[in-house]
Design a protein around this motif. Structure first.
Motif, PDB file in Angstrom:
ATOM      1  N   ALA A   1       0.840  -1.209   0.000  1.00 61.33           N
ATOM      2  CA  ALA A   1       0.000   0.000   0.000  1.00 61.33           C
ATOM      3  C   ALA A   1       0.868   1.249   0.000  1.00 61.33           C
ATOM      4  CB  ALA A   1      -0.931  -0.008   1.214  1.00 61.33           C
ATOM      5  N   ALA A   2       1.950   1.233   0.777  1.00 57.93           N
ATOM      6  CA  ALA A   2       2.843   2.393   0.857  1.00 57.93           C
ATOM      7  C   ALA A   2       3.491   2.694  -0.496  1.00 57.93           C
ATOM      8  CB  ALA A   2       3.919   2.150   1.910  1.00 57.93           C
ATOM      9  N   LYS A   3       3.752   1.653  -1.267  1.00 59.39           N
ATOM     10  CA  LYS A   3       4.361   1.839  -2.591  1.00 59.39           C
ATOM     11  C   LYS A   3       3.426   2.576  -3.545  1.00 59.39           C
ATOM     12  CE  LYS A   3       7.438  -2.193  -2.527  1.00 59.39           C
ATOM     13  NZ  LYS A   3       7.690  -3.548  -3.100  1.00 59.39           N
ATOM     14  N   ARG A   4       2.127   2.548  -3.247  1.00 60.75           N
ATOM     15  CA  ARG A   4       1.143   3.211  -4.114  1.00 60.75           C
ATOM     16  C   ARG A   4       0.920   4.672  -3.728  1.00 60.75           C
ATOM     17  NH1 ARG A   4      -1.535  -1.797  -3.131  1.00 60.75           N
ATOM     18  NH2 ARG A   4      -2.977  -0.773  -1.682  1.00 60.75           N
ATOM     19  N   THR A   5       1.683   5.167  -2.762  1.00 56.92           N
ATOM     20  CA  THR A   5       1.539   6.557  -2.314  1.00 56.92           C
ATOM     21  C   THR A   5       1.919   7.520  -3.435  1.00 56.92           C
ATOM     22  OG1 THR A   5       2.113   5.889  -0.060  1.00 56.92           O
ATOM     23  CG2 THR A   5       2.227   8.248  -0.571  1.00 56.92           C
ATOM     24  N   LYS A   6       1.095   8.526  -3.659  1.00 57.72           N
ATOM     25  CA  LYS A   6       1.365   9.520  -4.704  1.00 57.72           C
ATOM     26  C   LYS A   6       2.520  10.425  -4.271  1.00 57.72           C
ATOM     27  CE  LYS A   6      -3.399   9.526  -6.406  1.00 57.72           C
ATOM     28  NZ  LYS A   6      -4.613  10.340  -6.646  1.00 57.72           N
ATOM     29  N   PRO A   7       3.306  10.915  -5.225  1.00 63.21           N
ATOM     30  CA  PRO A   7       4.490  11.723  -4.892  1.00 63.21           C
ATOM     31  C   PRO A   7       4.189  12.967  -4.052  1.00 63.21           C
ATOM     32  CG  PRO A   7       4.536  11.045  -7.193  1.00 63.21           C
ATOM     33  CD  PRO A   7       3.192  10.661  -6.663  1.00 63.21           C
ATOM     34  N   ASP A   8       3.021  13.585  -4.246  1.00 63.14           N
ATOM     35  CA  ASP A   8       2.687  14.813  -3.525  1.00 63.14           C
ATOM     36  C   ASP A   8       1.919  14.562  -2.224  1.00 63.14           C
ATOM     37  OD1 ASP A   8       0.527  13.827  -4.871  1.00 63.14           O
ATOM     38  OD2 ASP A   8      -0.297  15.799  -5.415  1.00 63.14           O
ATOM     39  N   ALA A   9       1.743  13.297  -1.841  1.00 68.53           N
ATOM     40  CA  ALA A   9       0.986  12.970  -0.633  1.00 68.53           C
ATOM     41  C   ALA A   9       1.782  13.294   0.623  1.00 68.53           C
ATOM     42  CB  ALA A   9       0.601  11.488  -0.634  1.00 68.53           C
ATOM     43  N   LEU A  10       1.079  13.731   1.681  1.00 74.45           N
ATOM     44  CA  LEU A  10       1.731  14.076   2.941  1.00 74.45           C
ATOM     45  C   LEU A  10       2.075  12.837   3.747  1.00 74.45           C
ATOM     46  CD1 LEU A  10      -0.455  17.133   4.068  1.00 74.45           C
ATOM     47  CD2 LEU A  10       1.794  17.169   2.954  1.00 74.45           C
ATOM     48  N   ASN A  11       1.256  11.800   3.642  1.00 77.52           N
ATOM     49  CA  ASN A  11       1.467  10.573   4.409  1.00 77.52           C
ATOM     50  C   ASN A  11       1.436   9.355   3.495  1.00 77.52           C
ATOM     51  OD1 ASN A  11       1.420  11.835   7.102  1.00 77.52           O
ATOM     52  ND2 ASN A  11      -0.740  12.221   6.641  1.00 77.52           N
ATOM     53  N   LEU A  12       2.051   8.277   3.958  1.00 80.77           N
ATOM     54  CA  LEU A  12       2.049   7.040   3.199  1.00 80.77           C
ATOM     55  C   LEU A  12       0.643   6.450   3.141  1.00 80.77           C
ATOM     56  CD1 LEU A  12       5.275   5.244   4.531  1.00 80.77           C
ATOM     57  CD2 LEU A  12       5.002   6.480   2.379  1.00 80.77           C
ATOM     58  N   THR A  13       0.295   5.858   2.014  1.00 75.69           N
ATOM     59  CA  THR A  13      -0.990   5.178   1.873  1.00 75.69           C
ATOM     60  C   THR A  13      -1.003   3.927   2.751  1.00 75.69           C
ATOM     61  OG1 THR A  13      -1.204   5.953  -0.408  1.00 75.69           O
ATOM     62  CG2 THR A  13      -2.566   4.071   0.248  1.00 75.69           C
ATOM     63  N   GLN A  14      -2.135   3.696   3.435  1.00 82.66           N
ATOM     64  CA  GLN A  14      -2.261   2.528   4.304  1.00 82.66           C
ATOM     65  C   GLN A  14      -3.481   1.712   3.900  1.00 82.66           C
ATOM     66  OE1 GLN A  14      -1.494   2.978   8.556  1.00 82.66           O
ATOM     67  NE2 GLN A  14      -1.013   5.146   8.260  1.00 82.66           N
ATOM     68  N   PRO A  15      -3.422   0.373   4.042  1.00 86.52           N
ATOM     69  CA  PRO A  15      -4.575  -0.468   3.687  1.00 86.52           C
ATOM     70  C   PRO A  15      -5.710  -0.266   4.678  1.00 86.52           C
ATOM     71  CG  PRO A  15      -2.832  -1.789   4.686  1.00 86.52           C
ATOM     72  CD  PRO A  15      -2.264  -0.427   4.494  1.00 86.52           C
ATOM     73  N   ASN A  16      -6.941  -0.109   4.170  1.00 82.51           N
ATOM     74  CA  ASN A  16      -8.072   0.164   5.067  1.00 82.51           C
ATOM     75  C   ASN A  16      -8.564  -1.090   5.794  1.00 82.51           C
ATOM     76  OD1 ASN A  16      -9.320  -1.201   2.988  1.00 82.51           O
ATOM     77  ND2 ASN A  16     -10.449   0.570   2.216  1.00 82.51           N
ATOM     78  N   VAL A  17      -8.016  -2.255   5.469  1.00 80.58           N
ATOM     79  CA  VAL A  17      -8.424  -3.480   6.173  1.00 80.58           C
ATOM     80  C   VAL A  17      -7.592  -3.723   7.427  1.00 80.58           C
ATOM     81  CG1 VAL A  17      -9.356  -4.644   4.148  1.00 80.58           C
ATOM     82  CG2 VAL A  17      -6.907  -4.833   4.659  1.00 80.58           C
ATOM     83  N   LEU A  18      -6.594  -2.865   7.669  1.00 76.35           N
ATOM     84  CA  LEU A  18      -5.757  -2.983   8.856  1.00 76.35           C
ATOM     85  C   LEU A  18      -5.883  -1.716   9.689  1.00 76.35           C
ATOM     86  CD1 LEU A  18      -2.480  -4.437   7.272  1.00 76.35           C
ATOM     87  CD2 LEU A  18      -4.204  -5.700   8.575  1.00 76.35           C
ATOM     88  N   LEU A  19      -5.658  -1.841  11.000  1.00 75.72           N
ATOM     89  CA  LEU A  19      -5.689  -0.670  11.870  1.00 75.72           C
ATOM     90  C   LEU A  19      -4.564   0.279  11.460  1.00 75.72           C
ATOM     91  CD1 LEU A  19      -7.052   0.597  14.367  1.00 75.72           C
ATOM     92  CD2 LEU A  19      -5.327  -0.530  15.775  1.00 75.72           C
ATOM     93  N   MET A  20      -4.892   1.553  11.323  1.00 82.95           N
ATOM     94  CA  MET A  20      -3.945   2.542  10.819  1.00 82.95           C
ATOM     95  C   MET A  20      -2.876   2.901  11.857  1.00 82.95           C
ATOM     96  SD  MET A  20      -4.994   3.474   7.714  1.00 82.95           S
ATOM     97  CE  MET A  20      -6.450   3.455   6.676  1.00 82.95           C
TER      98      MET A  20
END
Length: 353
Positions: A236-255
């Motif tokens: 999920a983190a690898k799918r983070t957009k370059p301009d994003a403030l935080n790493l993308t996290q999977p919504n099926v796991l506790l953030m």
């Protein structure tokens, strides 16, 4: 001089022996007001592996790892219990769970009945209520009582593990064309649990679970560890957009929601970047087996939690065997023992003290 034990002495001795020898019922191990975080593990009781290659028949059961992973994540969306970490191994699986009491309390009766009916068939009254049929006052009273009972179950780890293990056992028995127990009869519902009493224990347990495939030499790195929460988070983190403030996290796991603060939102009390760095650092040393050779570039999370790096590595290697029914610093363990009415503090490892 002959020693004659008094009644009080005998009673105290019995309490100590009972506390140290007799297994604790699940209700004495899980208390949400003490901690919402719990580590659980279930092991297959059969000679044939849960998921691996049977060396006798040469039949591969690797596909069952997907069964377990998918069911864990699906139940996390139904129960008021969030999945923090998991790892599906060859003959057992590990999972770290968070009891989300806030979500449990906020559910309406309709939402509770709808969720539980998705797991079980329910009954005629509940089905009519969910469909929107008119019910009399007596029928509504029964439905409300059932909603409260099922609400409690939606936040109950024993029910979570029961549903998970029964589903996998049925599927495996159907595939193996046999009947009988599939999971080891440890305590209740075929699983063991440990309470994670503080951030140190939580971080150590998360890493222990995520790095299990590497320790078992099933994977070379966290990002290649199939059927683990580590790989799902990294993907999920690898799918983070370059301009994003935080790493993308999977919504099926506790953030991961960052370091503790007030008010504290629901989530793991660490930064995801810190945790992934810690996982990578720990995995490199465990994989290379560098005895006594500790990399000086320590992840900041270790400094914040005030954990000695050598103790940390010992803890991640032997977390499951270092503690009994609870894990944490000595002060945390003593507090929970007092809260739950234990006669004595169970044996604890000095690693997190």
């Amino acid at each position: 001089m002959t020693f004659t034990p008094t009644t009080g002495y005998i009673y105290s001795l019995r309490c100590i022996l009972k506390d140290s020898i007799m297994p604790k019922p699940r209700k004495c191990q899980i208390a949400v007001d003490a901690t919402p975080y719990y580590y659980c593990v279930s092991r297959c009781v059969r000679r044939a592996f849960l998921c691996g290659l049977d060396p006798y028949t040469q039949v591969s059961y690797e596909h069952r790892r997907s069964w377990v992973e998918q069911k864990i994540l699906a139940l996390g969306q139904v129960f008021c219990i969030d999945v923090c970490a998991y790892a599906v191994m060859s003959n057992h699986y590990h999972v770290v769970l968070f009891i989300n009491s806030a979500k449990q309390a906020q559910l309406t009766d309709f939402e509770v009945l709808e969720r539980w009916s998705g797991l079980f068939r329910g009954n005629l009254l509940v089905n009519r209520y969910v469909r929107g049929d008119d019910l009399c006052e007596a029928e509504l009273h029964v439905v409300n009582e059932m909603a409260e009972q099922w609400r409690e179950r939606l936040g109950n780890i024993s029910w979570f593990m029961k549903v998970l293990n029964e589903h996998i056992a049925r599927e495996a028995n159907r595939e193996d064309v046999c009947t009988g127990k599939f999971w080891e009869p440890d305590a209740d519902q075929g699983f063991k649990s440990q309470a994670l009493l503080d951030d140190k224990a939580l971080a150590a347990c998360l890493a222990y679970v995520d790095l299990n495939p590497m320790r078992a030499k099933m994977a070379e790195s966290p990002e290649t560890s199939e059927h683990t929460s580590a790989k799902k988070r990294i993907d999920a983190a690898k799918r983070t957009k370059p301009d994003a403030l935080n790493l993308t996290q999977p919504n099926v796991l506790l953030m991961f929601i960052g370091n503790p603060r007030e008010p504290m939102p629901t989530g793991l009390p660490f930064k995801l970047t810190d945790y992934l760095e810690l996982l990578d650092w720990t995995g490199r040393i465990l994989r290379n087996d560098k005895r006594g050779a500790i990399d000086q570039s320590l992840p900041p999370i270790l400094e914040r939690l005030k954990i000695d790096p050598k103790n940390w590595l010992q803890n991640v290697k032997y977390f499951e065997t270092s503690f009994k029914v609870m894990a944490g610093s000595l002060s945390s363990v003593k507090f929970k023992c007092t809260h739950l009415g234990y006669q004595r503090v169970p044996a604890t490892s000095p690693i997190l003290s």
